[in-house]
Design an enzyme around this catalytic site. Structure first.
Site, mmCIF file in Angstrom:
data_model
loop_
_atom_site.group_PDB
_atom_site.id
_atom_site.type_symbol
_atom_site.label_atom_id
_atom_site.label_comp_id
_atom_site.label_asym_id
_atom_site.label_seq_id
_atom_site.Cartn_x
_atom_site.Cartn_y
_atom_site.Cartn_z
ATOM 1 N N LYS A 1 0.841 -1.144 -0.118
ATOM 2 C CA LYS A 1 0.064 0.028 -0.052
ATOM 3 C C LYS A 1 0.866 1.100 0.027
ATOM 4 O O LYS A 1 2.082 1.100 0.180
ATOM 5 C CB LYS A 1 -0.917 -0.046 1.244
ATOM 6 C CG LYS A 1 -0.232 0.076 2.476
ATOM 7 C CD LYS A 1 -1.162 -0.508 3.730
ATOM 8 C CE LYS A 1 -0.119 -0.478 5.074
ATOM 9 N NZ LYS A 1 -0.534 -1.328 6.123
ATOM 10 N N ARG B 1 -10.666 0.107 14.886
ATOM 11 C CA ARG B 1 -10.472 0.863 13.458
ATOM 12 C C ARG B 1 -11.671 0.302 12.525
ATOM 13 O O ARG B 1 -12.421 1.127 12.235
ATOM 14 C CB ARG B 1 -9.035 0.706 12.987
ATOM 15 C CG ARG B 1 -8.651 1.604 11.820
ATOM 16 C CD ARG B 1 -7.080 1.670 11.503
ATOM 17 N NE ARG B 1 -6.811 0.410 10.997
ATOM 18 C CZ ARG B 1 -5.561 0.058 10.518
ATOM 19 N NH1 ARG B 1 -4.474 1.014 10.634
ATOM 20 N NH2 ARG B 1 -5.440 -1.218 10.133
ATOM 21 N N TYR C 1 15.521 30.330 6.773
ATOM 22 C CA TYR C 1 14.044 31.035 7.029
ATOM 23 C C TYR C 1 14.035 31.115 8.601
ATOM 24 O O TYR C 1 14.389 29.990 9.431
ATOM 25 C CB TYR C 1 12.911 30.257 6.631
ATOM 26 C CG TYR C 1 12.635 30.393 5.187
ATOM 27 C CD1 TYR C 1 12.429 31.613 4.583
ATOM 28 C CD2 TYR C 1 12.484 29.080 4.437
ATOM 29 C CE1 TYR C 1 12.255 31.701 3.055
ATOM 30 C CE2 TYR C 1 12.335 29.104 2.942
ATOM 31 C CZ TYR C 1 12.056 30.117 2.466
ATOM 32 O OH TYR C 1 11.816 30.550 1.095
ATOM 33 N N MET D 1 11.399 24.255 1.607
ATOM 34 C CA MET D 1 10.607 23.211 0.626
ATOM 35 C C MET D 1 11.284 22.230 -0.109
ATOM 36 O O MET D 1 11.223 21.199 0.011
ATOM 37 C CB MET D 1 9.392 24.023 0.128
ATOM 38 C CG MET D 1 8.314 23.313 -0.722
ATOM 39 S SD MET D 1 7.370 24.348 -1.641
ATOM 40 C CE MET D 1 6.481 25.090 -0.705
HETATM 41 C C1 LIG Z 1 0.237 -2.160 6.604
HETATM 42 C C2 LIG Z 1 -0.782 -3.373 7.256
HETATM 43 C C3 LIG Z 1 0.097 -4.405 7.447
HETATM 44 C C4 LIG Z 1 1.871 -4.503 7.543
HETATM 45 O O1 LIG Z 1 2.072 -3.968 8.730
HETATM 46 P P1 LIG Z 1 3.820 -3.952 9.034
HETATM 47 O O2 LIG Z 1 3.650 -3.272 10.379
HETATM 48 O O3 LIG Z 1 4.443 -2.929 8.178
HETATM 49 O O4 LIG Z 1 4.260 -5.260 8.847
HETATM 50 C C5 LIG Z 1 -0.316 -5.539 7.904
HETATM 51 N N1 LIG Z 1 -2.016 -5.735 8.127
HETATM 52 C C6 LIG Z 1 -2.675 -4.561 7.625
HETATM 53 C C7 LIG Z 1 -4.081 -4.609 7.721
HETATM 54 C C8 LIG Z 1 -2.020 -3.311 7.452
HETATM 55 O O5 LIG Z 1 -2.555 -2.363 7.107
#
Ligand SMILES: *Cc1c(COP(=O)(O)O)cnc(C)c1O
Length: 398
Positions: free
Chosen positions: A35, A129, A259, A307
Protein backbone atom coordinates in the site's frame (compact mmCIF):
# COMPACT_ATOMS: atom_id res chain seq x y z
CA UNK A 1 18.67 15.75 -12.92
CA UNK A 2 17.85 17.99 -9.98
CA UNK A 3 20.37 16.22 -7.82
CA UNK A 4 17.97 14.40 -5.52
CA UNK A 5 17.38 10.73 -6.09
CA UNK A 6 16.52 7.47 -4.38
CA UNK A 7 18.11 4.13 -5.04
CA UNK A 8 15.59 1.37 -4.35
CA UNK A 9 17.29 -1.95 -3.76
CA UNK A 10 14.71 -4.44 -4.98
CA UNK A 11 17.12 -7.31 -4.49
CA UNK A 12 17.31 -6.40 -0.79
CA UNK A 13 13.51 -6.51 -0.69
CA UNK A 14 13.49 -9.90 -2.32
CA UNK A 15 16.11 -11.17 0.16
CA UNK A 16 14.18 -9.69 3.10
CA UNK A 17 11.00 -11.50 2.08
CA UNK A 18 12.94 -14.73 1.65
CA UNK A 19 14.51 -14.28 5.10
CA UNK A 20 11.13 -13.61 6.70
CA UNK A 21 9.71 -16.72 5.06
CA UNK A 22 12.51 -18.60 6.80
CA UNK A 23 11.08 -17.81 10.23
CA UNK A 24 7.49 -18.81 9.39
CA UNK A 25 5.88 -22.01 10.53
CA UNK A 26 5.97 -24.55 7.69
CA UNK A 27 3.14 -24.05 5.22
CA UNK A 28 2.36 -20.49 6.27
CA UNK A 29 1.86 -18.08 3.35
CA UNK A 30 3.28 -14.59 3.18
CA UNK A 31 1.45 -11.45 2.05
CA UNK A 32 3.52 -8.30 1.53
CA UNK A 33 1.85 -4.95 2.11
CA UNK A 34 2.54 -2.68 -0.89
CA UNK A 35 0.00 0.00 0.00
CA UNK A 36 0.95 3.67 -0.27
CA UNK A 37 3.06 3.04 -3.33
CA UNK A 38 4.95 0.18 -1.69
CA UNK A 39 5.65 2.30 1.43
CA UNK A 40 7.15 4.91 -0.90
CA UNK A 41 9.36 2.44 -2.79
CA UNK A 42 7.01 2.12 -5.78
CA UNK A 43 4.08 -0.28 -5.63
CA UNK A 44 4.81 -2.30 -8.74
CA UNK A 45 8.56 -2.83 -8.24
CA UNK A 46 7.94 -3.61 -4.56
CA UNK A 47 5.24 -6.11 -5.50
CA UNK A 48 7.47 -7.80 -8.07
CA UNK A 49 10.36 -8.03 -5.61
CA UNK A 50 8.11 -9.46 -2.90
CA UNK A 51 6.72 -12.10 -5.25
CA UNK A 52 10.24 -12.99 -6.39
CA UNK A 53 11.16 -13.48 -2.72
CA UNK A 54 8.31 -15.91 -2.19
CA UNK A 55 5.34 -13.78 -1.20
CA UNK A 56 2.12 -15.26 -2.57
CA UNK A 57 -0.14 -12.27 -1.92
CA UNK A 58 -0.07 -8.47 -1.80
CA UNK A 59 -1.93 -6.07 0.46
CA UNK A 60 -3.14 -2.59 -0.46
CA UNK A 61 -5.30 0.08 1.14
CA UNK A 62 -7.76 0.75 -1.65
CA UNK A 63 -9.30 -0.74 -4.77
CA UNK A 64 -7.46 1.88 -6.84
CA UNK A 65 -4.14 0.61 -5.52
CA UNK A 66 -5.17 -2.97 -6.33
CA UNK A 67 -6.11 -2.04 -9.89
CA UNK A 68 -2.73 -0.36 -10.38
CA UNK A 69 -1.09 -3.74 -9.69
CA UNK A 70 -3.46 -5.51 -12.08
CA UNK A 71 -2.81 -2.93 -14.81
CA UNK A 72 0.91 -3.68 -14.43
CA UNK A 73 0.14 -7.32 -15.19
CA UNK A 74 0.53 -8.63 -11.64
CA UNK A 75 -1.92 -11.52 -11.25
CA UNK A 76 -1.05 -12.68 -7.72
CA UNK A 77 -3.62 -12.58 -4.92
CA UNK A 78 -4.28 -8.96 -3.88
CA UNK A 79 -6.25 -8.03 -0.76
CA UNK A 80 -7.69 -4.58 -0.14
CA UNK A 81 -7.38 -3.96 3.63
CA UNK A 82 -9.67 -0.93 3.67
CA UNK A 83 -13.36 -0.67 3.04
CA UNK A 84 -14.49 -0.88 -0.57
CA UNK A 85 -17.91 0.69 -1.06
CA UNK A 86 -20.59 -1.60 -2.47
CA UNK A 87 -20.47 0.03 -5.93
CA UNK A 88 -16.81 -0.97 -6.22
CA UNK A 89 -17.40 -4.64 -5.49
CA UNK A 90 -18.25 -5.78 -9.04
CA UNK A 91 -15.07 -4.00 -10.19
CA UNK A 92 -13.05 -5.88 -7.58
CA UNK A 93 -14.67 -9.17 -8.59
CA UNK A 94 -13.97 -8.59 -12.28
CA UNK A 95 -10.31 -7.83 -11.46
CA UNK A 96 -10.04 -10.86 -9.16
CA UNK A 97 -9.18 -8.62 -6.20
CA UNK A 98 -9.96 -9.80 -2.65
CA UNK A 99 -11.92 -7.35 -0.52
CA UNK A 100 -12.44 -6.88 3.20
CA UNK A 101 -15.92 -7.01 4.68
CA UNK A 102 -15.46 -4.50 7.46
CA UNK A 103 -18.97 -4.26 8.87
CA UNK A 104 -21.55 -2.58 6.76
CA UNK A 105 -21.92 -3.30 3.07
CA UNK A 106 -23.71 -6.51 3.90
CA UNK A 107 -26.82 -4.41 4.32
CA UNK A 108 -26.10 -1.89 1.56
CA UNK A 109 -27.36 -3.90 -1.34
CA UNK A 110 -24.43 -5.39 -3.18
CA UNK A 111 -24.71 -5.42 -6.97
CA UNK A 112 -24.17 -8.83 -8.62
CA UNK A 113 -20.53 -9.83 -8.97
CA UNK A 114 -18.87 -11.95 -11.63
CA UNK A 115 -16.80 -13.98 -11.18
CA UNK A 116 -17.51 -14.58 -7.49
CA UNK A 117 -16.21 -11.83 -5.21
CA UNK A 118 -13.46 -13.04 -2.85
CA UNK A 119 -14.21 -11.83 0.66
CA UNK A 120 -12.19 -11.63 3.88
CA UNK A 121 -14.07 -10.85 7.07
CA UNK A 122 -12.35 -8.40 9.38
CA UNK A 123 -12.83 -8.54 13.14
CA UNK A 124 -11.87 -5.83 15.57
CA UNK A 125 -10.00 -7.44 18.45
CA UNK A 126 -8.47 -4.31 19.94
CA UNK A 127 -7.45 -1.82 17.26
CA UNK A 128 -10.79 -0.01 17.24
CA UNK A 129 -10.43 0.86 13.57
CA UNK A 130 -12.34 -1.47 11.27
CA UNK A 131 -14.11 -4.77 11.59
CA UNK A 132 -16.86 -6.58 13.42
CA UNK A 133 -16.85 -5.89 17.12
CA UNK A 134 -18.37 -9.19 18.19
CA UNK A 135 -18.32 -12.83 17.15
CA UNK A 136 -22.05 -12.98 16.42
CA UNK A 137 -21.82 -10.10 13.95
CA UNK A 138 -18.84 -11.67 12.22
CA UNK A 139 -20.63 -15.02 11.96
CA UNK A 140 -23.73 -13.34 10.48
CA UNK A 141 -21.48 -11.65 7.91
CA UNK A 142 -19.92 -15.01 7.03
CA UNK A 143 -23.38 -16.53 6.59
CA UNK A 144 -24.35 -13.62 4.36
CA UNK A 145 -21.27 -14.24 2.17
CA UNK A 146 -22.03 -17.98 2.08
CA UNK A 147 -25.62 -17.26 1.12
CA UNK A 148 -24.58 -15.41 -2.01
CA UNK A 149 -23.70 -17.48 -5.03
CA UNK A 150 -21.60 -14.58 -6.33
CA UNK A 151 -19.34 -14.42 -3.25
CA UNK A 152 -16.67 -16.69 -1.85
CA UNK A 153 -15.56 -16.66 1.79
CA UNK A 154 -11.76 -16.62 1.54
CA UNK A 155 -10.47 -15.11 4.77
CA UNK A 156 -10.98 -14.10 8.37
CA UNK A 157 -8.57 -11.61 9.88
CA UNK A 158 -7.75 -9.02 12.49
CA UNK A 159 -4.97 -6.49 13.02
CA UNK A 160 -2.63 -6.08 16.00
CA UNK A 161 -2.26 -2.65 17.60
CA UNK A 162 0.84 -3.12 19.79
CA UNK A 163 2.72 -6.16 18.55
CA UNK A 164 6.01 -4.24 18.52
CA UNK A 165 5.75 -3.43 22.24
CA UNK A 166 7.14 -6.49 23.99
CA UNK A 167 6.30 -5.07 27.41
CA UNK A 168 2.61 -4.81 26.62
CA UNK A 169 0.13 -7.70 26.85
CA UNK A 170 -2.23 -6.00 24.39
CA UNK A 171 -1.14 -8.17 21.45
CA UNK A 172 -1.38 -11.50 23.31
CA UNK A 173 -4.89 -10.50 24.43
CA UNK A 174 -5.85 -9.65 20.86
CA UNK A 175 -4.41 -12.99 19.71
CA UNK A 176 -6.50 -14.81 22.32
CA UNK A 177 -9.66 -13.00 21.31
CA UNK A 178 -8.94 -13.75 17.68
CA UNK A 179 -8.32 -17.45 18.38
CA UNK A 180 -11.69 -17.63 20.13
CA UNK A 181 -13.40 -16.13 17.07
CA UNK A 182 -11.61 -18.60 14.77
CA UNK A 183 -12.87 -21.42 17.02
CA UNK A 184 -16.41 -20.10 16.77
CA UNK A 185 -16.12 -20.04 12.97
CA UNK A 186 -14.84 -23.61 13.01
CA UNK A 187 -17.68 -24.73 15.25
CA UNK A 188 -20.17 -23.13 12.86
CA UNK A 189 -18.56 -24.85 9.87
CA UNK A 190 -17.54 -21.46 8.46
CA UNK A 191 -13.75 -21.50 8.78
CA UNK A 192 -12.32 -19.88 5.64
CA UNK A 193 -9.06 -21.12 4.09
CA UNK A 194 -7.06 -18.00 5.01
CA UNK A 195 -7.06 -17.02 8.67
CA UNK A 196 -4.55 -14.23 9.34
CA UNK A 197 -3.53 -11.88 12.13
CA UNK A 198 0.16 -10.99 12.22
CA UNK A 199 1.89 -7.90 10.85
CA UNK A 200 5.73 -7.82 10.87
CA UNK A 201 6.01 -7.46 14.63
CA UNK A 202 3.39 -10.15 15.27
CA UNK A 203 5.13 -12.47 12.82
CA UNK A 204 8.44 -12.16 14.67
CA UNK A 205 6.91 -12.23 18.11
CA UNK A 206 5.03 -15.51 18.07
CA UNK A 207 4.74 -18.39 15.61
CA UNK A 208 1.37 -19.20 17.18
CA UNK A 209 0.05 -15.98 15.61
CA UNK A 210 0.98 -17.02 12.06
CA UNK A 211 -2.24 -18.98 11.37
CA UNK A 212 -2.45 -19.54 7.56
CA UNK A 213 -0.85 -16.31 6.38
CA UNK A 214 1.19 -13.39 7.73
CA UNK A 215 0.95 -9.83 6.43
CA UNK A 216 4.33 -8.10 6.49
CA UNK A 217 5.15 -4.60 5.37
CA UNK A 218 7.94 -2.75 7.13
CA UNK A 219 10.22 -5.79 7.47
CA UNK A 220 10.01 -6.52 3.75
CA UNK A 221 11.41 -3.02 3.20
CA UNK A 222 14.24 -3.92 5.57
CA UNK A 223 13.35 -2.06 8.76
CA UNK A 224 12.44 -3.38 12.20
CA UNK A 225 8.86 -2.65 13.33
CA UNK A 226 10.27 -0.33 15.98
CA UNK A 227 13.72 0.87 16.97
CA UNK A 228 14.77 -1.80 19.47
CA UNK A 229 12.61 -4.65 18.27
CA UNK A 230 14.55 -7.94 18.12
CA UNK A 231 14.21 -9.19 14.53
CA UNK A 232 15.14 -12.89 14.20
CA UNK A 233 16.46 -12.64 10.64
CA UNK A 234 18.74 -10.36 8.63
CA UNK A 235 16.98 -7.40 7.05
CA UNK A 236 18.52 -4.83 4.70
CA UNK A 237 17.06 -1.37 4.20
CA UNK A 238 15.86 -1.07 0.61
CA UNK A 239 15.47 2.73 0.45
CA UNK A 240 18.53 4.95 -0.05
CA UNK A 241 18.16 8.68 -0.65
CA UNK A 242 20.88 11.01 -1.90
CA UNK A 243 21.30 14.71 -2.62
CA UNK A 244 24.10 16.38 -4.57
CA UNK A 245 25.70 19.36 -2.83
CA UNK A 246 24.74 22.48 -4.80
CA UNK A 247 27.01 25.01 -3.16
CA UNK A 248 29.53 25.24 -0.34
CA UNK A 249 30.19 28.62 1.27
CA UNK A 250 31.99 30.11 4.25
CA UNK A 251 29.92 32.02 6.80
CA UNK A 252 31.40 34.31 9.45
CA UNK A 253 30.81 33.77 13.13
CA UNK A 254 27.43 35.22 14.11
CA UNK A 255 25.68 34.80 10.76
CA UNK A 256 22.30 33.08 10.57
CA UNK A 257 21.10 30.28 8.33
CA UNK A 258 17.72 29.80 6.65
CA UNK A 259 14.14 30.96 7.16
CA UNK A 260 13.46 32.42 10.56
CA UNK A 261 17.22 32.70 11.18
CA UNK A 262 16.93 29.85 13.69
CA UNK A 263 20.61 28.88 13.49
CA UNK A 264 23.43 31.28 14.30
CA UNK A 265 27.02 30.28 13.64
CA UNK A 266 29.23 30.08 16.74
CA UNK A 267 32.40 30.00 14.61
CA UNK A 268 33.41 30.50 11.02
CA UNK A 269 31.25 27.86 9.38
CA UNK A 270 31.21 26.08 6.04
CA UNK A 271 27.69 25.52 4.92
CA UNK A 272 26.61 23.11 2.18
CA UNK A 273 23.25 23.39 0.42
CA UNK A 274 21.36 20.23 -0.53
CA UNK A 275 18.46 20.08 -3.01
CA UNK A 276 16.06 18.25 -0.70
CA UNK A 277 13.38 19.70 1.52
CA UNK A 278 10.07 18.99 3.15
CA UNK A 279 8.30 18.80 -0.23
CA UNK A 280 10.53 15.81 -0.96
CA UNK A 281 9.54 14.15 2.29
CA UNK A 282 12.39 15.37 4.47
CA UNK A 283 10.23 16.61 7.31
CA UNK A 284 10.62 20.17 8.53
CA UNK A 285 10.70 18.91 12.10
CA UNK A 286 14.27 17.78 11.28
CA UNK A 287 15.33 21.47 11.15
CA UNK A 288 18.39 21.84 13.42
CA UNK A 289 17.96 18.15 14.38
CA UNK A 290 18.66 15.93 11.38
CA UNK A 291 21.99 14.62 10.15
CA UNK A 292 23.24 13.44 6.77
CA UNK A 293 26.40 11.62 5.76
CA UNK A 294 28.96 13.44 3.66
CA UNK A 295 32.31 11.94 2.72
CA UNK A 296 31.75 9.27 5.32
CA UNK A 297 30.99 11.64 8.19
CA UNK A 298 27.82 12.75 9.91
CA UNK A 299 27.03 16.41 9.47
CA UNK A 300 24.15 18.28 11.10
CA UNK A 301 21.24 19.99 9.39
CA UNK A 302 21.42 23.66 10.35
CA UNK A 303 18.55 26.12 10.11
CA UNK A 304 15.08 25.28 8.97
CA UNK A 305 14.47 22.67 6.31
CA UNK A 306 13.01 24.57 3.33
CA UNK A 307 10.47 23.25 0.83
CA UNK A 308 13.08 22.21 -1.75
CA UNK A 309 16.43 22.63 -0.03
CA UNK A 310 18.27 22.48 3.25
CA UNK A 311 21.64 23.40 4.66
CA UNK A 312 24.21 21.30 6.53
CA UNK A 313 27.32 22.28 8.48
CA UNK A 314 30.41 20.84 6.77
CA UNK A 315 33.05 22.80 8.66
CA UNK A 316 34.51 19.54 9.97
CA UNK A 317 34.64 17.96 6.51
CA UNK A 318 37.23 20.21 4.86
CA UNK A 319 37.29 18.23 1.61
CA UNK A 320 33.51 18.65 1.10
CA UNK A 321 32.71 20.49 -2.13
CA UNK A 322 29.87 21.27 -4.50
CA UNK A 323 29.15 18.16 -6.54
CA UNK A 324 29.66 15.78 -3.60
CA UNK A 325 26.81 13.44 -2.77
CA UNK A 326 25.19 13.53 0.66
CA UNK A 327 23.45 10.46 2.03
CA UNK A 328 20.07 11.40 3.41
CA UNK A 329 18.94 7.84 4.19
CA UNK A 330 20.74 4.57 3.67
CA UNK A 331 24.11 3.38 2.45
CA UNK A 332 26.90 5.97 2.45
CA UNK A 333 27.33 7.34 -1.05
CA UNK A 334 30.28 5.64 -2.78
CA UNK A 335 33.27 7.94 -3.02
CA UNK A 336 33.30 7.64 -6.81
CA UNK A 337 30.11 9.74 -6.83
CA UNK A 338 31.87 12.69 -5.17
CA UNK A 339 33.73 15.63 -6.66
CA UNK A 340 31.15 16.28 -9.34
CA UNK A 341 31.53 12.82 -10.91
CA UNK A 342 27.81 12.25 -10.88
CA UNK A 343 26.87 15.60 -12.35
CA UNK A 344 29.49 15.25 -15.07
CA UNK A 345 27.47 12.40 -16.53
CA UNK A 346 24.48 13.18 -18.62
CA UNK A 347 21.60 11.42 -20.27
CA UNK A 348 20.32 7.92 -19.72
CA UNK A 349 23.81 6.75 -18.87
CA UNK A 350 23.81 8.39 -15.42
CA UNK A 351 21.06 6.18 -13.98
CA UNK A 352 22.80 3.01 -15.08
CA UNK A 353 26.12 4.26 -13.73
CA UNK A 354 24.57 5.08 -10.35
CA UNK A 355 23.02 1.61 -10.15
CA UNK A 356 26.23 -0.14 -11.18
CA UNK A 357 28.43 1.78 -8.77
CA UNK A 358 25.86 1.38 -5.97
CA UNK A 359 25.99 -2.38 -6.39
CA UNK A 360 29.76 -2.46 -6.74
CA UNK A 361 30.24 -0.62 -3.44
CA UNK A 362 27.46 -2.21 -1.44
CA UNK A 363 29.54 -4.96 0.12
CA UNK A 364 32.33 -2.64 1.20
CA UNK A 365 30.27 0.35 2.34
CA UNK A 366 29.60 -0.35 5.99
CA UNK A 367 28.21 2.98 7.03
CA UNK A 368 24.46 3.31 6.81
CA UNK A 369 22.12 6.04 7.97
CA UNK A 370 19.12 3.97 8.93
CA UNK A 371 15.60 5.25 8.51
CA UNK A 372 14.93 4.16 12.08
CA UNK A 373 17.57 6.57 13.32
CA UNK A 374 16.34 9.51 11.24
CA UNK A 375 12.79 8.72 12.30
CA UNK A 376 13.81 8.91 15.93
CA UNK A 377 15.29 12.38 15.37
CA UNK A 378 12.01 13.38 13.67
CA UNK A 379 9.88 11.97 16.51
CA UNK A 380 8.19 9.58 14.16
CA UNK A 381 8.51 6.07 12.75
CA UNK A 382 10.42 4.81 9.70
CA UNK A 383 7.07 4.02 8.04
CA UNK A 384 6.16 7.69 7.86
CA UNK A 385 9.48 8.81 6.39
CA UNK A 386 9.33 6.12 3.68
CA UNK A 387 5.80 6.98 2.68
CA UNK A 388 6.63 10.68 2.67
CA UNK A 389 9.25 10.34 -0.07
CA UNK A 390 7.65 12.52 -2.73
CA UNK A 391 6.86 11.36 -6.26
CA UNK A 392 9.22 14.00 -7.64
CA UNK A 393 12.21 12.21 -6.10
CA UNK A 394 13.53 10.08 -8.96
CA UNK A 395 13.68 6.42 -8.00
CA UNK A 396 16.38 4.25 -9.51
CA UNK A 397 15.76 0.53 -9.15
CA UNK A 398 18.68 -1.80 -8.63
C1 LIG B 1 0.01 -2.14 6.67
C2 LIG B 1 -0.62 -3.36 7.21
C3 LIG B 1 0.15 -4.48 7.54
C4 LIG B 1 1.67 -4.49 7.54
O1 LIG B 1 2.16 -3.97 8.77
P1 LIG B 1 3.75 -3.83 9.07
O2 LIG B 1 3.81 -3.33 10.44
O3 LIG B 1 4.27 -2.85 8.07
O4 LIG B 1 4.33 -5.18 8.89
C5 LIG B 1 -0.52 -5.63 7.92
N1 LIG B 1 -1.88 -5.66 8.01
C6 LIG B 1 -2.64 -4.59 7.72
C7 LIG B 1 -4.12 -4.68 7.82
C8 LIG B 1 -2.04 -3.40 7.33
O5 LIG B 1 -2.80 -2.34 7.05
Amino acid sequence: MRGTFAVIDTRAMEDNVRAIRGVLRPGVQLLTAVKAGGYGHGAVPAARAALAGGATALGVASLEEALELRRAGIDAQVLVFGRVPAVGLPVAAAAGVDVTLTSDWATEGVPPCSPALRVHIKVDTGMARLGFRDTAGALRAAEFVQSRSDMELVGLFSHLACADDLASDHAPRQAERFAAIVNAFEAAGLRPPQVHLANSAGTFRSASWHHDLVRVGISAYGLPPSADFPVPCTLTQAMHVYAVVQRVAWLDEGETVGYGATFRTARRTRVATLPIGYADGYHRVLSNRGQVLLRGRRVPVIGRVCMDQMMVDVTDVPEAAAGDVATVYGMAAPDVWNGGALQARTGADVAQWICDTFRAHQATQPSVLSLTEVARAADTISYELMCALAPRVVRLYV
